[in-house]
Design a protein around this motif. Structure first.
Motif, PDB file in Angstrom:
ATOM      1  N   LEU A 166      32.022  27.904   1.189  1.00  0.00           N
ATOM      2  CA  LEU A 166      31.971  26.939   1.874  1.00  0.00           C
ATOM      3  C   LEU A 166      32.303  25.299   1.245  1.00  0.00           C
ATOM      4  O   LEU A 166      31.370  25.015   0.709  1.00  0.00           O
ATOM      5  CB  LEU A 166      31.222  26.061   3.878  1.00  0.00           C
ATOM      6  N   ALA A 167      32.918  24.274   1.266  1.00  0.00           N
ATOM      7  CA  ALA A 167      32.879  23.199   0.274  1.00  0.00           C
ATOM      8  C   ALA A 167      32.571  22.134   1.417  1.00  0.00           C
ATOM      9  O   ALA A 167      33.414  22.160   2.751  1.00  0.00           O
ATOM     10  CB  ALA A 167      34.480  23.323  -0.191  1.00  0.00           C
ATOM     11  N   ALA A 168      32.360  20.751   0.992  1.00  0.00           N
ATOM     12  CA  ALA A 168      32.219  19.510   1.926  1.00  0.00           C
ATOM     13  C   ALA A 168      32.615  18.633   0.826  1.00  0.00           C
ATOM     14  O   ALA A 168      32.569  18.580  -0.118  1.00  0.00           O
ATOM     15  CB  ALA A 168      31.663  19.804   2.472  1.00  0.00           C
ATOM     16  N   LEU A 177      25.592  21.923   5.224  1.00  0.00           N
ATOM     17  CA  LEU A 177      25.745  22.185   6.546  1.00  0.00           C
ATOM     18  C   LEU A 177      25.902  23.866   6.549  1.00  0.00           C
ATOM     19  O   LEU A 177      26.427  25.287   7.212  1.00  0.00           O
ATOM     20  CB  LEU A 177      27.356  21.598   6.541  1.00  0.00           C
ATOM     21  N   ALA A 178      26.457  24.362   4.640  1.00  0.00           N
ATOM     22  CA  ALA A 178      26.382  26.291   5.270  1.00  0.00           C
ATOM     23  C   ALA A 178      25.145  26.173   5.932  1.00  0.00           C
ATOM     24  O   ALA A 178      24.724  27.311   5.975  1.00  0.00           O
ATOM     25  CB  ALA A 178      26.178  26.271   3.336  1.00  0.00           C
ATOM     26  N   ASP A 179      23.948  25.796   5.693  1.00  0.00           N
ATOM     27  CA  ASP A 179      22.734  26.524   6.286  1.00  0.00           C
ATOM     28  C   ASP A 179      23.428  26.459   7.756  1.00  0.00           C
ATOM     29  O   ASP A 179      22.570  26.964   8.279  1.00  0.00           O
ATOM     30  CB  ASP A 179      21.108  25.694   6.116  1.00  0.00           C
ATOM     31  N   THR A 182      25.493  28.525   8.518  1.00  0.00           N
ATOM     32  CA  THR A 182      25.129  29.891   7.997  1.00  0.00           C
ATOM     33  C   THR A 182      23.884  30.746   9.861  1.00  0.00           C
ATOM     34  O   THR A 182      24.078  31.896  10.501  1.00  0.00           O
ATOM     35  CB  THR A 182      23.662  30.305   7.200  1.00  0.00           C
ATOM     36  N   ARG A 183      23.459  29.538  10.385  1.00  0.00           N
ATOM     37  CA  ARG A 183      22.573  29.680  11.748  1.00  0.00           C
ATOM     38  C   ARG A 183      23.558  30.275  12.937  1.00  0.00           C
ATOM     39  O   ARG A 183      23.383  31.030  13.692  1.00  0.00           O
ATOM     40  CB  ARG A 183      22.060  28.881  11.984  1.00  0.00           C
ATOM     41  N   THR A 188      26.125  35.328   5.892  1.00  0.00           N
ATOM     42  CA  THR A 188      25.390  34.024   4.785  1.00  0.00           C
ATOM     43  C   THR A 188      27.211  33.738   4.750  1.00  0.00           C
ATOM     44  O   THR A 188      27.915  33.681   4.344  1.00  0.00           O
ATOM     45  CB  THR A 188      25.064  34.714   3.940  1.00  0.00           C
ATOM     46  N   ILE A 189      26.659  32.127   4.886  1.00  0.00           N
ATOM     47  CA  ILE A 189      27.451  31.076   4.425  1.00  0.00           C
ATOM     48  C   ILE A 189      27.002  30.127   3.049  1.00  0.00           C
ATOM     49  O   ILE A 189      26.197  29.591   2.835  1.00  0.00           O
ATOM     50  CB  ILE A 189      27.870  29.863   4.960  1.00  0.00           C
TER      51      ILE A 189
END
Ligand code: NAD
Length: 395
Positions: A166-168, A177-179, A182-183, A188-189
């Motif tokens: 993921l890129a932001a 945001l990746a965390d 991931t939830r 896994t992101i």
């Protein structure tokens, strides 16, 4: 990040998968923005009748429904903390322009998957709407393969990837945001260093047009019986693998030219096609000795046939309106070709694949080596958004 409401934009396969997957991991409100045809009514029926979408996954069945469904952007989006546009790339720009006026000042909005050039289009829209405080993000790919089997009722979800990038923008929000994702998604992101990585490392832009080119160049009018329709990935010959290697090498040349101009720009995750296959499918490739063997011995790719349309009873022609071309050329390879132009890199293999497949689609993007074909406005090349200098894409 404090995320209490997630809005999904889209009513296709990806949205059907996202509703039950997010519901499994997220206790807040799930809202659905569905302006297209009568899609909203199907989902409103679920809520009214206290029914659920059933998602069939290899680990079991998930049941879920959105909390709120609307054709109105204001109603669906005004309290959203996070908006996920899970639509084909051609619908990203006008969906974003419909919802932007109603988003909270610090909302986050992004595409799953992004394809190439989403960042240029989104940042221009944020500027036009004076909504620069809104963060944007994009996923490198959809984490699953999914197919609706009964609209607003049942979906099959298969082939979950081990992890997805993921890129932001701004980059500072990527890790958190990746965390969060991931939830919310239960997989896994991983944060990517920048959105340029997302555009260049869009492997679909190489694999899909490259294999279509290999299978059908010179065979465009060949009719197939159902049982003779070529396997898509298992049909990769040595010659097709060479085309794919050339496409991948040209993307690497562009990456190296950009890194030479800006040594602090991190493009380390724009890897070769073979490396990507080995990373993504480490457990399902039986013979990793060559690019060709990575395709033909990959269990995850087995049995998938080339896209075809039936023309007469029992006979099929290649489908050149399939997304493998209509999405991966204008929202993929043409964007990479435009980035190469800004970087001053020649791309003969990419040009050949774009020119040939565009003709099949009755489109024109490249004319005599220039990005001035009649359909160039239906792409997301940076030049379309006023970017003419290579330094303006290095963020
Ligand atoms: P889809 O074809 O199922 O999406 C159709 C939806 O798009 C419709 O239900 C509608 O909500 C919307 N739509 C269609 N035409 C529209 C229009 N003219 N105006 C507004 N909205 C319109 O697509 P999908 O399978 O959900 O794929 C979404 C994205 O994910 C695509 O980029 C696709 O390439 C990618 N992807 C999908 C899969 C998969 O397994 N489905 C796998 C990998 C990547």
């Amino acid at each position: 990040m404090d995320i209490n409401t997630i809005t999904l934009c889209g009513g296709g396969n990806a949205a059907h998968a996202l509703i039950p997957i997010i519901r499994t991991h997220f206790q807040g409100t799930i809202s659905l923005f569905l302006p297209y045809k009568d899609e909203a009514e199907h989902f409103q029926f679920l809520i009214r009748e206290d029914q659920h979408i059933k998602a069939y996954t290899p680990k079991g069945v998930l049941n879920a429904r959105p909390d709120r469904v609307s054709k109105s952007a204001a109603e669906a989006c005004q309290d959203a903390d996070l908006v996920i546009i899970s639509l084909p790339a051609f619908a990203h720009e006008f969906t974003l322009s419909q919802i932007l006026p109603f988003l909270k000042p610090n909302a986050l909005v992004g595409t799953m998957p992004a394809r190439s050039g989403f960042e240029y289009s989104a940042l221009r829209l944020l500027q036009d709407h004076q909504r620069e405080a809104i963060g944007i993000f994009g996923f490198q790919t959809l984490p699953w393969a999914c197919r609706i089997t009964h609209y607003a009722r049942e979906v099959d979800i298969l082939g979950q990837k081990a992890s997805v990038g993921l890129a932001a923008f701004p980059h500072s929000i990527s890790e958190e945001l990746a965390d969060d994702f991931t939830r919310f998604l239960g997989l896994t992101i991983t944060p990517l260093p920048n959105m340029l990585t997302l555009s260049l490392a869009n492997v679909g832009q190489l694999i899909h047009p490259g294999i279509m080119y290999g299978l059908f160049k010179g065979q465009e009018d060949c009719k197939y019986r159902k049982e003779d329709i070529p396997y898509f990935y298992q049909g990769v010959t040595q010659e097709t693998a060479r085309t794919l290697e050339h496409l991948s090498a040209e993307v690497r040349n562009v990456t190296q030219a950009l890194q030479t101009r800006n040594p602090v720009l991190d493009l380390s995750q724009v890897i070769s096609l073979k490396e990507w296959l080995l990373t993504t499918y480490s457990d399902s490739i039986a013979d990793s000795s060559s690019l060709q063997s990575c395709f033909v011995t990959n269990r995850a790719y087995q049995g998938l046939r080339a896209p075809m349309k039936e023309i007469e009873d029992g006979y099929f022609l290649p489908d050149f309106q399939a997304r493998y071309l209509t999405e991966d050329i204008p929202y993929g390879l043409v964007v990479t070709r435009a980035i190469a132009q800004l970087a001053g890199v020649q791309t003969p293999a990419i040009d050949e694949v774009i020119t040939t497949t565009s003709r099949w689609m009755h489109k024109s993007y490249l004319e005599r080596g220039e990005l001035c074909g009649k359909d160039i406005q239906d792409t997301r090349i940076p030049q379309k958004y006023g970017i003419q200098d290579v330094k303006d894409i290095m963020f």
